[in-house]
Write an enzyme that holds these catalytic residues in place. Structure first.
Site, PDB file in Angstrom:
ATOM      1  N   HIS A  12      64.024  49.774  10.108  1.00 20.65           N
ATOM      2  CA  HIS A  12      63.941  51.231  10.201  1.00 20.65           C
ATOM      3  C   HIS A  12      65.071  51.766  11.085  1.00 20.65           C
ATOM      4  O   HIS A  12      65.127  51.422  12.270  1.00 20.65           O
ATOM      5  CB  HIS A  12      62.635  51.668  10.869  1.00 20.65           C
ATOM      6  CG  HIS A  12      61.399  51.413  10.072  1.00 20.65           C
ATOM      7  ND1 HIS A  12      60.290  50.812  10.612  1.00 20.65           N
ATOM      8  CD2 HIS A  12      61.082  51.701   8.793  1.00 20.65           C
ATOM      9  CE1 HIS A  12      59.334  50.736   9.699  1.00 20.65           C
ATOM     10  NE2 HIS A  12      59.800  51.257   8.582  1.00 20.65           N
ATOM     11  N   PHE A  59      63.597  48.601  15.912  1.00 17.18           N
ATOM     12  CA  PHE A  59      63.175  47.266  16.329  1.00 17.18           C
ATOM     13  C   PHE A  59      62.162  46.659  15.358  1.00 17.18           C
ATOM     14  O   PHE A  59      61.247  45.955  15.765  1.00 17.18           O
ATOM     15  CB  PHE A  59      62.617  47.300  17.756  1.00 17.18           C
ATOM     16  CG  PHE A  59      63.367  48.227  18.658  1.00 17.18           C
ATOM     17  CD1 PHE A  59      64.713  48.015  18.919  1.00 17.18           C
ATOM     18  CD2 PHE A  59      62.758  49.342  19.221  1.00 17.18           C
ATOM     19  CE1 PHE A  59      65.420  48.886  19.732  1.00 17.18           C
ATOM     20  CE2 PHE A  59      63.465  50.215  20.026  1.00 17.18           C
ATOM     21  CZ  PHE A  59      64.801  49.990  20.282  1.00 17.18           C
ATOM     22  N   HIS A  60      62.371  46.914  14.060  1.00 17.24           N
ATOM     23  CA  HIS A  60      61.451  46.433  13.034  1.00 17.24           C
ATOM     24  C   HIS A  60      62.182  45.651  11.938  1.00 17.24           C
ATOM     25  O   HIS A  60      62.039  45.954  10.752  1.00 17.24           O
ATOM     26  CB  HIS A  60      60.696  47.614  12.408  1.00 17.24           C
ATOM     27  CG  HIS A  60      59.903  48.413  13.375  1.00 17.24           C
ATOM     28  ND1 HIS A  60      59.640  49.765  13.192  1.00 17.24           N
ATOM     29  CD2 HIS A  60      59.305  48.074  14.552  1.00 17.24           C
ATOM     30  CE1 HIS A  60      58.918  50.218  14.206  1.00 17.24           C
ATOM     31  NE2 HIS A  60      58.708  49.206  15.046  1.00 17.24           N
ATOM     32  N   PRO A  61      62.975  44.636  12.279  1.00 19.80           N
ATOM     33  CA  PRO A  61      63.702  43.901  11.236  1.00 19.80           C
ATOM     34  C   PRO A  61      62.754  43.079  10.367  1.00 19.80           C
ATOM     35  O   PRO A  61      61.828  42.431  10.872  1.00 19.80           O
ATOM     36  CB  PRO A  61      64.651  43.003  12.034  1.00 19.80           C
ATOM     37  CG  PRO A  61      63.969  42.809  13.345  1.00 19.80           C
ATOM     38  CD  PRO A  61      63.263  44.104  13.631  1.00 19.80           C
TER      39      PRO A  61
END
Length: 519
Positions: free
Chosen positions: A296, A444-446
């Site tokens: 994101h 911080f949503h890989p």
């Protein structure tokens, strides 16, 4: 101490997924599990303190990864903090507990991941949590996690909800319930004023009394061991020593969207041409490893307040909103997280007494994780390829308009002083676009770099087995074909819960009969 008798399963990574898988597998006393974690134990005091989470970045419990320069973001290098301790990123994240929308999971099935629809995953979303008084169709009652909305919330949080209602957005009574769209109080992974990480919920309660569970912190996997096309173990570094451990049943990678594909690549599983170029011997040519990486993108709209914002006992962000950038979409693709503190890239400036509308979108852009060379100590080449699809940029521009609309509703009149970011002088779409390019960072949503499915680019099958080899699975955010519309930790926990049953051969196969109102 490592067992001299070997293990049935080796779980690589004691982050969110690894803690769940190890805890669930060792519920069977005869199942021997070794759980490897590269980082230290989660004893750092600040981990437990909810408002302290931003200060954990750059410490010994953060890998502190950086992307390569981003072509569509003025060559910016983006910070990617990832948890490096027991609990992984659940020990350093912002503690927002959101499942997402039915469409988030149903889209995985459309990508070829049969068995991962919302109706399939809902039993595990319920299994993992305990929500007294929640609607039992949607919320769990007996799980190890205890999510709840903010206790003693900041006074700005209800102002945001009033503003969303004034702007015509619907209200969600339970953002993890029947209707997650609109604005509402989201649950937090905070119990009695302390963070509840996945290690707190799953691992620590059983670690000392289960003799069939071995936890090895400070142990970073550097290579997988092979015999006749089967993964038979893991080679890992412990201090200055290189250790080998064998798995009689399976090795399970739970190292996350950066390190699971990285370990596969270092071990010779991935695109053959890339492996050869990096100096790695090819074990299995699997083109999708490290591909489909996405995250994101997040951009902040910040307003200075005209009166003092009280400090928080929680996580700085107690409310949020989901909506669709296009009404024709099957589910929300936009999220706005409201923070009663300034939150933006360190290259930008704002007054300390400010509040923030954090705008994020489900991206169409896709990038990669690649090897720099064959040395396990070399930093990976992380390229989320932000804004390679122009639609992502356009949606964030529109999201800034939504944030500005909310900020200028009547409920914020007593709090709003002036717009610090982007700044009220940036008006045209071109001006805002240029701001987005220089002000966007990671949420911080890989995910996605070992995507599950059935096509040639799929890395794992819907049972999470690595395609083309035996004895090896991946269980973490990397298997998501498409990121959920919200923070990812809850979805990863549910993936791990279902994976543990898949591994043990206990997945239920009867048809799900769940209400279709969750849309």
């Amino acid at each position: 101490m490592l067992s001299s008798k070997g293990y049935d399963y080796i779980v690589v990574g004691a982050g969110t997924a690894g803690c769940v898988v190890a805890a669930r597998l060792t519920e069977r006393p005869g199942t021997r599990v070794l759980l490897l974690e590269a980082g230290p134990p989660d004893t750092l005091a600040e981990i437990a303190i909810p408002p302290a989470w931003p200060g954990l970045w750059g410490t010994e419990v953060d890998y502190g990864y950086l992307t390569i320069p981003q072509r569509e973001m003025n060559q910016a290098v983006v910070s990617w903090p990832r948890g490096r301790t027991l609990g992984g990123s659940s020990s350093i994240n912002g503690m927002v507990y959101l499942r997402g929308h039915r469409n988030d999971y149903d889209s995985w099935v459309e990508a070829g991941a049969a068995g991962w629809s919302f109706d399939d995953v809902l039993p595990y979303l319920r299994k993992m949590e305990s929500v007294p008084g929640g609607d039992t169709v949607w919320r769990g009652q007996h799980g190890p996690l205890h999510p709840a909305v903010a206790a003693d919330p900041n006074p700005l949080s209800p102002v945001f909800l009033e503003a969303a209602a004034a702007a015509g957005f619907p209200m969600s009574k339970d953002m993890n319930g029947a209707d997650p769209e609109g604005a509402g109080w989201h649950d937090l992974a905070i119990v009695e004023g302390r963070r509840q990480s996945i290690a707190d919920a799953y691992l620590h309660p059983v670690a000392e009394r289960r003799t069939n569970l071995t936890i090895a912190s400070g142990s970073r996997a550097v290579d997988l061991l092979w015999a006749a096309g089967r993964c038979i173990g893991v080679r890992f570094a412990r201090g200055t020593e290189i250790v080998e451990a064998r798995a009689d049943a399976e090795v399970i990678l739970c190292a996350g969207a950066v390190d699971s594909p990285r370990l596969l690549l270092l071990s010779g599983v991935g695109p053959a041409d890339e492996l050869i170029a990096a100096g790695v011997d090819v074990v299995h040519d699997l083109p999708g490893v490290g591909r489909n990486l996405h995250d994101h993108p997040l951009v902040s709209v910040v307003y200075e307040a005209c009166k003092a914002i009280p400090p928080t006992a929680n996580n700085h962000a107690e409310v949020s909103m989901l909506w669709r950038s296009d009404a024709a979409l099957p589910g929300p693709d936009m999220q706005l997280l409201f923070a009663h503190t300034p939150f933006h890239l360190p290259t930008l400036e704002s007054a300390p007494n400010s509040f923030t509308f954090c705008v994020a979108t489900v991206p169409d852009s896709r990038g990669s994780v690649r090897l720099r060379d064959a040395d396990p100590a070399s930093a990976p080449l992380i390229d989320p390829n932000y804004f390679s699809e122009a639609r992502d940029l356009e949606r964030l521009i529109d999201g800034i308009s939504v944030a500005r609309e909310l900020a200028h509703t009547a409920p914020f009149a007593d709090w709003r002083k002036e717009e610090a970011l982007p700044g009220s002088d940036l008006i045209t779409r071109h001006e805002v676009a240029e701001f987005v390019r220089r002000a966007t960072g990671s949420y911080f949503h890989p995910v996605g770099s070992c995507a599950m499915g059935v096509g040639p680019d799929a890395v794992v099958t819907p049972e999470l087995r690595v395609r083309g080899v035996e004895g090896l699975r991946v269980v973490d955010a990397s298997v998501m074909p498409r990121v959920v519309s919200v923070n990812t930790n809850v979805a990863v926990t549910a993936i791990a819960e279902r994976a543990a049953e898949l591994i043990a051969g206990e997945v239920r196969t009867e048809p799900r009969q769940i209400s279709s109102t969750h849309r």
